[in-house]
Design a protein around this motif. Structure first.
Motif, PDB file in Angstrom:
ATOM      1  N   LYS A  38      62.982  19.546 -77.897  1.00 46.58           N
ATOM      2  CA  LYS A  38      63.575  18.306 -78.418  1.00 46.58           C
ATOM      3  C   LYS A  38      63.207  17.061 -77.612  1.00 46.58           C
ATOM      4  O   LYS A  38      63.685  15.977 -77.908  1.00 46.58           O
ATOM      5  CB  LYS A  38      65.093  18.445 -78.517  1.00 46.58           C
ATOM      6  CG  LYS A  38      65.858  18.420 -77.217  1.00 46.58           C
ATOM      7  CD  LYS A  38      67.354  18.501 -77.497  1.00 46.58           C
ATOM      8  CE  LYS A  38      68.171  17.833 -76.419  1.00 46.58           C
ATOM      9  NZ  LYS A  38      69.581  17.801 -76.710  1.00 46.58           N
ATOM     10  N   TYR A  39      62.330  17.217 -76.625  1.00 47.89           N
ATOM     11  CA  TYR A  39      61.970  16.083 -75.763  1.00 47.89           C
ATOM     12  C   TYR A  39      60.496  15.734 -75.916  1.00 47.89           C
ATOM     13  O   TYR A  39      59.671  16.603 -76.197  1.00 47.89           O
ATOM     14  CB  TYR A  39      62.278  16.416 -74.303  1.00 47.89           C
ATOM     15  CG  TYR A  39      63.733  16.719 -74.075  1.00 47.89           C
ATOM     16  CD1 TYR A  39      64.690  15.711 -74.106  1.00 47.89           C
ATOM     17  CD2 TYR A  39      64.168  18.023 -73.874  1.00 47.89           C
ATOM     18  CE1 TYR A  39      66.033  15.984 -73.924  1.00 47.89           C
ATOM     19  CE2 TYR A  39      65.510  18.313 -73.690  1.00 47.89           C
ATOM     20  CZ  TYR A  39      66.443  17.289 -73.721  1.00 47.89           C
ATOM     21  OH  TYR A  39      67.772  17.568 -73.555  1.00 47.89           O
ATOM     22  N   ARG A  77      66.899   4.859 -61.510  1.00 50.55           N
ATOM     23  CA  ARG A  77      68.354   4.941 -61.365  1.00 50.55           C
ATOM     24  C   ARG A  77      68.755   5.879 -60.235  1.00 50.55           C
ATOM     25  O   ARG A  77      69.903   6.325 -60.182  1.00 50.55           O
ATOM     26  CB  ARG A  77      68.990   5.423 -62.661  1.00 50.55           C
ATOM     27  CG  ARG A  77      68.877   4.413 -63.791  1.00 50.55           C
ATOM     28  CD  ARG A  77      69.570   4.909 -65.028  1.00 50.55           C
ATOM     29  NE  ARG A  77      68.904   6.128 -65.492  1.00 50.55           N
ATOM     30  CZ  ARG A  77      69.203   6.792 -66.601  1.00 50.55           C
ATOM     31  NH1 ARG A  77      70.166   6.365 -67.364  1.00 50.55           N
ATOM     32  NH2 ARG A  77      68.551   7.868 -66.949  1.00 50.55           N
ATOM     33  N   GLY A  78      67.819   6.201 -59.353  1.00 52.35           N
ATOM     34  CA  GLY A  78      68.129   7.102 -58.250  1.00 52.35           C
ATOM     35  C   GLY A  78      68.453   8.493 -58.753  1.00 52.35           C
ATOM     36  O   GLY A  78      67.857   8.993 -59.696  1.00 52.35           O
ATOM     37  N   ARG A  79      69.438   9.126 -58.157  1.00 55.10           N
ATOM     38  CA  ARG A  79      69.833  10.484 -58.519  1.00 55.10           C
ATOM     39  C   ARG A  79      70.280  10.563 -59.980  1.00 55.10           C
ATOM     40  O   ARG A  79      70.088  11.586 -60.640  1.00 55.10           O
ATOM     41  CB  ARG A  79      70.952  10.968 -57.591  1.00 55.10           C
ATOM     42  CG  ARG A  79      71.357  12.400 -57.849  1.00 55.10           C
ATOM     43  CD  ARG A  79      72.174  12.970 -56.726  1.00 55.10           C
ATOM     44  NE  ARG A  79      71.436  13.131 -55.501  1.00 55.10           N
ATOM     45  CZ  ARG A  79      70.605  14.147 -55.234  1.00 55.10           C
ATOM     46  NH1 ARG A  79      70.407  15.075 -56.122  1.00 55.10           N
ATOM     47  NH2 ARG A  79      69.989  14.214 -54.087  1.00 55.10           N
ATOM     48  N   ALA A  80      70.845   9.499 -60.494  1.00 55.38           N
ATOM     49  CA  ALA A  80      71.291   9.497 -61.892  1.00 55.38           C
ATOM     50  C   ALA A  80      70.126   9.735 -62.848  1.00 55.38           C
ATOM     51  O   ALA A  80      70.320  10.221 -63.964  1.00 55.38           O
ATOM     52  CB  ALA A  80      71.981   8.178 -62.227  1.00 55.38           C
ATOM     53  N   GLU A  81      68.908   9.434 -62.404  1.00 56.66           N
ATOM     54  CA  GLU A  81      67.723   9.669 -63.236  1.00 56.66           C
ATOM     55  C   GLU A  81      67.580  11.166 -63.548  1.00 56.66           C
ATOM     56  O   GLU A  81      67.144  11.536 -64.622  1.00 56.66           O
ATOM     57  CB  GLU A  81      66.476   9.182 -62.496  1.00 56.66           C
ATOM     58  CG  GLU A  81      65.307   8.892 -63.382  1.00 56.66           C
ATOM     59  CD  GLU A  81      65.471   7.631 -64.207  1.00 56.66           C
ATOM     60  OE1 GLU A  81      65.301   7.716 -65.425  1.00 56.66           O
ATOM     61  OE2 GLU A  81      65.784   6.568 -63.656  1.00 56.66           O
ATOM     62  N   LEU A  82      67.975  12.017 -62.615  1.00 57.66           N
ATOM     63  CA  LEU A  82      67.870  13.461 -62.813  1.00 57.66           C
ATOM     64  C   LEU A  82      69.015  14.009 -63.641  1.00 57.66           C
ATOM     65  O   LEU A  82      68.868  15.014 -64.324  1.00 57.66           O
ATOM     66  CB  LEU A  82      67.869  14.187 -61.466  1.00 57.66           C
ATOM     67  CG  LEU A  82      66.787  13.805 -60.485  1.00 57.66           C
ATOM     68  CD1 LEU A  82      66.942  14.601 -59.215  1.00 57.66           C
ATOM     69  CD2 LEU A  82      65.416  14.010 -61.085  1.00 57.66           C
ATOM     70  N   GLU A  85      70.294  12.843 -69.537  1.00 63.22           N
ATOM     71  CA  GLU A  85      69.456  13.620 -70.455  1.00 63.22           C
ATOM     72  C   GLU A  85      68.097  12.959 -70.651  1.00 63.22           C
ATOM     73  O   GLU A  85      67.083  13.635 -70.761  1.00 63.22           O
ATOM     74  CB  GLU A  85      70.150  13.806 -71.801  1.00 63.22           C
ATOM     75  CG  GLU A  85      69.338  14.672 -72.733  1.00 63.22           C
ATOM     76  CD  GLU A  85      70.049  14.989 -74.031  1.00 63.22           C
ATOM     77  OE1 GLU A  85      69.503  15.812 -74.784  1.00 63.22           O
ATOM     78  OE2 GLU A  85      71.126  14.437 -74.305  1.00 63.22           O
ATOM     79  N   TYR A  86      68.092  11.630 -70.693  1.00 62.35           N
ATOM     80  CA  TYR A  86      66.848  10.901 -70.904  1.00 62.35           C
ATOM     81  C   TYR A  86      66.594   9.965 -69.734  1.00 62.35           C
ATOM     82  O   TYR A  86      67.515   9.282 -69.272  1.00 62.35           O
ATOM     83  CB  TYR A  86      66.916  10.084 -72.207  1.00 62.35           C
ATOM     84  CG  TYR A  86      66.998  10.970 -73.417  1.00 62.35           C
ATOM     85  CD1 TYR A  86      65.851  11.521 -73.970  1.00 62.35           C
ATOM     86  CD2 TYR A  86      68.227  11.276 -73.996  1.00 62.35           C
ATOM     87  CE1 TYR A  86      65.920  12.357 -75.076  1.00 62.35           C
ATOM     88  CE2 TYR A  86      68.301  12.117 -75.104  1.00 62.35           C
ATOM     89  CZ  TYR A  86      67.148  12.648 -75.636  1.00 62.35           C
ATOM     90  OH  TYR A  86      67.217  13.476 -76.715  1.00 62.35           O
ATOM     91  N   PRO A  87      65.346   9.892 -69.247  1.00 63.68           N
ATOM     92  CA  PRO A  87      65.020   8.951 -68.168  1.00 63.68           C
ATOM     93  C   PRO A  87      65.256   7.513 -68.612  1.00 63.68           C
ATOM     94  O   PRO A  87      65.309   7.218 -69.809  1.00 63.68           O
ATOM     95  CB  PRO A  87      63.532   9.197 -67.912  1.00 63.68           C
ATOM     96  CG  PRO A  87      63.243  10.529 -68.497  1.00 63.68           C
ATOM     97  CD  PRO A  87      64.203  10.697 -69.637  1.00 63.68           C
TER      98      PRO A  87
END
Length: 183
Positions: A38-39, A77-82, A85-87
């Motif tokens: 789905k990505y 976005r730092g750690r939030a990037e991981l 669900e979507y970069p």
């Protein structure tokens, strides 16, 4: 035996990174956003590299997101990037190939630093309840799982990829001589 294990892990993760790099290199622009499950293709490649990077860190808390550089770096976005669900942005081919190079360098540094004690100790990731040695194998399985997904898409559109037994083999055949092994 520890040195042999480290050499094997480096060779196999190198092979996985070579196969991933070949997929990134060969993906036609019109398929960069094609769905893999789905990505989009590029997002699967980005996700894979993010976790190769993370799991090569000594621990979860030791991982340092790269928030500087064009477009906010590899992890705007730092750690939030991981965790999202979507970069936060779309990554292009050259950025992801550069990320492969970064992961390769980190692979060599990380495995060189491992000792018998560190490999038999905890993974460094509370959500991965196994040894550091097993974490490296887990990282390899994750890398190869997603490289396989990308390879399947390329085969479906008529672009073959090559199997790498160990090391840098695919990068050499991918036609990108600038992507040589880190010293």
């Amino acid at each position: 035996m520890i040195e042999q294990f480290k050499q094997i892990v480096v060779g196999q993760i190198e092979a996985g990174l070579s196969m991933l790099a070949e997929c990134i290199h060969r993906c036609p622009p019109e398929h960069w956003d094609a769905p893999v499950a789905k990505y989009p293709f590029w997002q699967v490649a980005y996700h894979t590299l993010c976790f190769v990077d993370v799991y090569l860190s000594p621990s979860d808390s030791a991982w340092q997101p790269q928030t500087t550089g064009p477009g906010g770096g590899l992890h705007p976005r730092g750690r939030a990037e991981l965790e999202a669900e979507y970069p936060s942005r779309r990554f292009d081919r050259s950025e992801l190939l550069d990320y492969v190079t970064l992961c390769r360098r980190k692979l060599h540094d990380a495995l060189a630093a491992e000792t018998a004690e560190s490999l038999s100790g905890a993974s460094g990731f509370a959500y991965r309840r196994f040894s550091r040695a097993e974490l490296h194998l887990y990282n390899l399985r994750h890398l190869q799982h997603h490289a396989g997904q990308l390879t399947a898409l390329l085969h479906r559109i008529g672009l073959g990829t090559r199997w790498a037994q160990s090391g840098w083999q695919c990068d050499r055949v991918a036609g990108d001589p600038a992507r040589e092994p880190a010293a």
